[in-house]
Scaffold this active site. Structure first.
Site, PDB file in Angstrom:
ATOM      1  N   SER A 114       0.825  -1.207   0.000  1.00  0.00           N
ATOM      2  CA  SER A 114       0.000   0.000   0.000  1.00  0.00           C
ATOM      3  C   SER A 114       0.859   1.256   0.000  1.00  0.00           C
ATOM      4  CB  SER A 114      -0.863  -0.040   1.263  1.00  0.00           C
ATOM      5  OG  SER A 114      -1.376   1.225   1.553  1.00  0.00           O
ATOM      6  N   TYR A 124      -1.813  -1.487  11.053  1.00  0.00           N
ATOM      7  CA  TYR A 124      -2.119  -1.972   9.696  1.00  0.00           C
ATOM      8  C   TYR A 124      -0.990  -1.589   8.739  1.00  0.00           C
ATOM      9  CZ  TYR A 124      -3.765  -1.542   4.932  1.00  0.00           C
ATOM     10  OH  TYR A 124      -3.835  -1.603   3.566  1.00  0.00           O
ATOM     11  N   LYS A 130       2.062  -3.877   6.533  1.00  0.00           N
ATOM     12  CA  LYS A 130       2.436  -3.796   5.106  1.00  0.00           C
ATOM     13  C   LYS A 130       3.955  -3.666   4.976  1.00  0.00           C
ATOM     14  CE  LYS A 130      -1.600  -4.205   3.266  1.00  0.00           C
ATOM     15  NZ  LYS A 130      -1.932  -5.502   2.661  1.00  0.00           N
TER      16      LYS A 130
END
Ligand code: UDP
Length: 357
Positions: free
Chosen positions: A127, A152, A156
């Site tokens: 992302s 989160y 990644k």
């Protein structure tokens, strides 16, 4: 020549379902695996309708190491695209252990199983959050990653590093056919739906993301869209993002898989930005939605949302050149597809409600 088989973990979800369609249309055999933890069977049913194909499906949790191993033992997997992960930024702040456990364990299990079954090509869905509030825009793949602002985002970054290290180790220590090659695709803001309106984003509860909130407001599920902040240092005061059509995004996965399977990688681990290269403000997006769909949206300006960066968009030159891929769909077409999908959801809900009466 036998067709290559691609495993799509989390393939019943929003991006996974679009990728499955594009892979099948490109001629690959696809195995989809999902535990429906954040979706139902709607999109997978839609994928079957669009492609008209029987698609092997395994209901399983990628945190279950034995199940992942069994999957790799059963199918000869040439490439895996890994989507199976939790993705709500706010929830990750509240439940970090859940996020680290789920997102890291599932990916480690994939790499472990791939290692034990003769190597594999691994595509990781990363992302643009890894860039944080970048100093220079647009961001290239060489723009330094900044410390993640949520668990989160951190998962990644960590998964990117795990893939990089695993690729390095297997290519040093093993014969080429047992090695793992990896690509990380850094998505900007995926939006829209398939032109058939049979698959799209199905958020559970109140949407966090802008476009599902817009379409749910337009259909009357939400009363009013809040535009978070109109005092940013941008032309109209609202944030700038790079909104990438989900079908274009799915096609980038097919291009990346082909690059891996056809032995065209220049490094054993590669990273590509997947965006349009064009910044669009929240206000511009809302206005484009109103215009293309011929409706007025109920919206108001609200305070800034904590954690939002002012502006981010992609330099896509690397993906354009090396993947031979380019975002093609206009933002208007994408927003029309998002609205068609929301109306399709309403129809499905009406049919369900009448059958329950
Ligand atoms: N946004 C907004 N209202 C909403 C949801 C999002 O104004 O209900 C804005 C948000 O502040 C950001 C942009 O829309 O500037 C994109 O947000 P989204 O959550 O879709 O993606 P993000 O860029 O945060 O990953």
């Amino acid at each position: 020549m036998a067709k290559n088989t691609v495993l799509v973990s989390g393939g019943a979800g929003y991006i996974g379902s679009h990728v499955t369609v594009e892979l099948i249309e490109a001629g690959y055999n696809v195995v989809v695996a999902d535990n429906f933890s954040n979706c139902d069977a709607t999109c997978f049913e839609g994928v079957k309708k669009i492609t008209g194909k029987k698609i092997p499906f395994v209901e399983m949790d990628f945190c279950d190491a034995e199940a992942v191993n069994d999957l790799f033992a059963k199918y000869k997997i040439d490439a895996v695209i890994h989507f199976a992960a939790f993705k709500a930024v706010g929830e990750s702040v509240e439940k970090p252990v859940l996020y680290y456990k789920n997102n890291l364990c599932s990916f480690l299990n994939v790499l472990d199983a791939a290692s034990h079954h003769g190597g594999c090509n691994v595509l990781f869905s990363s992302s643009a959050t890894v860039y944080g509030e970048a100093e220079n825009l647009p961001v290239t793949e060489k723009t330094p990653r900044l410390p993640a602002t949520s668990p989160y985002g951190n998962t990644k970054q960590i998964c990117e590093d795990i893939l990089r290290d695993t690729v390095k180790a297997t290519n040093v220590n093993r014969s080429p056919e047992w090695a793992i090659k990896g690509i990380a695709l850094r998505y900007f803001n995926p939006i829209g739906a398939h032109p058939s309106a049979l698959i799209g984003e199905l958020p559970r509860g109140v949407p966090n993301n802008l476009v599902p909130f817009i379409t749910q407001t337009a259909i009357g599920k939400r009363e009013c869209l809040s535009i978070f902040g109109n005092d940013y240092p941008t032309a109209d005061g609202t944030c700038l993002r790079d909104y990438i059509d989900v079908v274009d995004l799915a096609k980038a996965h097919v291009a990346a898989v082909a690059r891996m399977l056809e032995g065209r990688m220049e490094e054993d681990y590669e990273i590509f930005n997947i965006g349009t290269g064009r910044p669009v403000s929240v206000y511009e997006l809302v206005s484009a939605f109103e215009k293309v769909n011929g409706l007025k949206l109920n919206y108001k300006y609200a305070p800034r949302r904590a954690g939002d960066v002012v502006a981010i968009w992609a330099d896509t030159a690397l993906a354009n050149e090396k993947l031979g891929w380019k975002a093609e769909r206009s933002v208007e077409d994408t927003l029309a597809s998002a609205w068609a999908w929301e109306k399709h959801i309403a129809e499905m809900e009406a049919v369900k409600a009448s059958s329950e009466e």
